[in-house]
Design a protein around this motif. Structure first.
Motif, mmCIF file in Angstrom:
data_model
loop_
_atom_site.group_PDB
_atom_site.id
_atom_site.type_symbol
_atom_site.label_atom_id
_atom_site.label_comp_id
_atom_site.label_asym_id
_atom_site.label_seq_id
_atom_site.Cartn_x
_atom_site.Cartn_y
_atom_site.Cartn_z
ATOM 1 N N GLU A 54 -31.468 79.398 -3.289
ATOM 2 C CA GLU A 54 -30.957 80.019 -2.071
ATOM 3 C C GLU A 54 -31.994 80.100 -0.962
ATOM 4 O O GLU A 54 -31.643 80.348 0.196
ATOM 5 C CB GLU A 54 -30.430 81.430 -2.378
ATOM 6 N N ASN A 55 -33.265 79.881 -1.307
ATOM 7 C CA ASN A 55 -34.331 80.096 -0.328
ATOM 8 C C ASN A 55 -35.198 78.879 -0.033
ATOM 9 O O ASN A 55 -35.779 78.786 1.051
ATOM 10 C CB ASN A 55 -35.260 81.220 -0.818
ATOM 11 N N ILE A 56 -35.304 77.958 -0.987
ATOM 12 C CA ILE A 56 -36.311 76.909 -0.897
ATOM 13 C C ILE A 56 -36.142 76.016 0.336
ATOM 14 O O ILE A 56 -37.122 75.667 1.009
ATOM 15 C CB ILE A 56 -36.338 76.064 -2.193
ATOM 16 N N LYS A 57 -34.919 75.667 0.671
ATOM 17 C CA LYS A 57 -34.704 74.777 1.819
ATOM 18 C C LYS A 57 -35.085 75.463 3.134
ATOM 19 O O LYS A 57 -35.676 74.833 4.021
ATOM 20 C CB LYS A 57 -33.252 74.300 1.869
ATOM 21 N N PHE A 58 -34.755 76.739 3.251
ATOM 22 C CA PHE A 58 -35.121 77.477 4.469
ATOM 23 C C PHE A 58 -36.643 77.492 4.638
ATOM 24 O O PHE A 58 -37.154 77.328 5.752
ATOM 25 C CB PHE A 58 -34.585 78.909 4.403
ATOM 26 N N ALA A 59 -37.353 77.708 3.547
ATOM 27 C CA ALA A 59 -38.810 77.777 3.616
ATOM 28 C C ALA A 59 -39.412 76.428 3.998
ATOM 29 O O ALA A 59 -40.262 76.340 4.904
ATOM 30 C CB ALA A 59 -39.378 78.253 2.279
ATOM 31 N N ILE A 60 -38.984 75.375 3.322
ATOM 32 C CA ILE A 60 -39.546 74.060 3.597
ATOM 33 C C ILE A 60 -39.229 73.612 5.020
ATOM 34 O O ILE A 60 -40.099 73.102 5.747
ATOM 35 C CB ILE A 60 -39.037 73.030 2.578
ATOM 36 N N ASP A 61 -37.978 73.792 5.446
ATOM 37 C CA ASP A 61 -37.586 73.364 6.794
ATOM 38 C C ASP A 61 -38.371 74.107 7.869
ATOM 39 O O ASP A 61 -38.648 73.559 8.950
ATOM 40 C CB ASP A 61 -36.084 73.570 7.003
ATOM 41 N N ALA A 62 -38.735 75.361 7.600
ATOM 42 C CA ALA A 62 -39.502 76.145 8.570
ATOM 43 C C ALA A 62 -40.973 75.735 8.600
ATOM 44 O O ALA A 62 -41.676 76.012 9.575
ATOM 45 C CB ALA A 62 -39.377 77.628 8.258
ATOM 46 N N LEU A 63 -41.430 75.070 7.546
ATOM 47 C CA LEU A 63 -42.846 74.703 7.441
ATOM 48 C C LEU A 63 -43.153 73.263 7.797
ATOM 49 O O LEU A 63 -44.204 72.968 8.380
ATOM 50 C CB LEU A 63 -43.330 74.939 5.999
ATOM 51 N N VAL A 64 -42.242 72.375 7.480
ATOM 52 C CA VAL A 64 -42.583 70.955 7.452
ATOM 53 C C VAL A 64 -42.957 70.390 8.824
ATOM 54 O O VAL A 64 -43.774 69.458 8.921
ATOM 55 C CB VAL A 64 -41.433 70.150 6.804
ATOM 56 N N ASN A 65 -42.411 70.947 9.880
ATOM 57 C CA ASN A 65 -42.718 70.430 11.223
ATOM 58 C C ASN A 65 -43.791 71.239 11.948
ATOM 59 O O ASN A 65 -44.055 70.983 13.131
ATOM 60 C CB ASN A 65 -41.435 70.377 12.063
ATOM 61 N N GLN A 66 -44.392 72.178 11.264
ATOM 62 C CA GLN A 66 -45.492 72.932 11.861
ATOM 63 C C GLN A 66 -46.730 72.039 11.924
ATOM 64 O O GLN A 66 -47.187 71.521 10.911
ATOM 65 C CB GLN A 66 -45.803 74.179 11.031
ATOM 66 N N THR A 67 -47.274 71.865 13.115
ATOM 67 C CA THR A 67 -48.396 70.925 13.277
ATOM 68 C C THR A 67 -49.647 71.370 12.521
ATOM 69 O O THR A 67 -50.465 70.529 12.127
ATOM 70 C CB THR A 67 -48.735 70.740 14.762
#
Length: 231
Positions: free
Chosen positions: A15-28
């Motif tokens: 329920e949480n993993i996708k939200f976390a990854i999507d919020a992190l992956v494009n952080q420079t």
């Protein structure tokens, strides 16, 4: 290029993993996202396998499970100058974590603290009060300058691991030993306010029963005693 490594421990976080990854992956500033999964059975691994991004590295541990060992396995894979660790269900706070990292000056360790000004623990008394008592005991017997020894949401320089390495304890009490050693070695620690939301209690896997809750509390006390004897 980013110089921040993210270490996440997962077990049944569908329920949480996708939200976390999507919020992190494009952080420079994020160089890599390292996920240590303890053989989730709820579809978490399927979600991880569907990502095709150079920043994401994940390991599925089929014969090992544990909070401390997952953290240790994760930091061994890190190559960034700094390491950030947080719980996956805290994805709503990722912007706060990243902005805090961007403002780092000469600190060796940043603790996201529930016990400094403008901070808050929104969990129920069942979880909030024991945590407060444990941390007050840490302040009494260890170093009073540190307010939150059990946050587990931290940023630290990877190079401190040369002299200070986390213990593979039975539970999250490894963080008490780790913070104690950082302070004992005269590293620069800064605490920044953090609001621990109610939902983190609802998602907690650390206290499924009163017996388990009390056992985990005993582990904390063992770490406090061990550190006090080495002060």
């Amino acid at each position: 290029m980013g110089n921040l490594s993210i270490v996440l421990s997962s077990y049944n976080e569908v329920e949480n993993i996708k939200f976390a990854i999507d919020a992190l992956v494009n952080q420079t500033v994020v160089k890599e996202i390292i996920i240590i999964d303890d053989n989730s059975s709820d579809g978490t691994i399927d979600i991880l396998e569907n990502y095709n991004h150079s920043k994401i590295k994940f390991v599925v541990r089929k014969n090992i499970r544990g909070f401390a060992s997952a953290f240790i396995d994760g930091i061994k894979l890190c190559s960034g100058e700094y390491i950030l660790r947080f719980d996956i269900d805290m994805f709503n706070s990722i912007d706060h974590f990243i902005k805090t990292f961007e403002n780092i000056k000469n600190e060796d360790c940043i603790i996201f603290s529930r016990y400094v000004e403008n901070a808050l623990d929104e969990r129920s008394k069942y979880r909030r009060l024991p945590s407060l008592v444990i941390n007050k005991l840490c302040q009494l017997l260890l170093y009073s300058q540190v307010k939150d020894y059990t946050s587990c949401i931290i940023i630290f320089k990877r190079n401190i691991l040369t002299d200070i390495f986390p213990k593979n304890t039975f539970y999250a009490n490894f963080i008490i030993d780790f913070i104690f050693e950082i302070k004992k070695n005269n590293k620069i620690i800064k605490e920044v306010p953090f609001i621990q939301e109610k939902n983190t209690e609802l998602n907690s896997k650390s206290a499924p029963s009163i017996l388990k809750f009390l056992t985990n509390g005993l582990y904390y006390l063992i770490s406090i005693l061990r550190c006090s004897l080495n002060k």
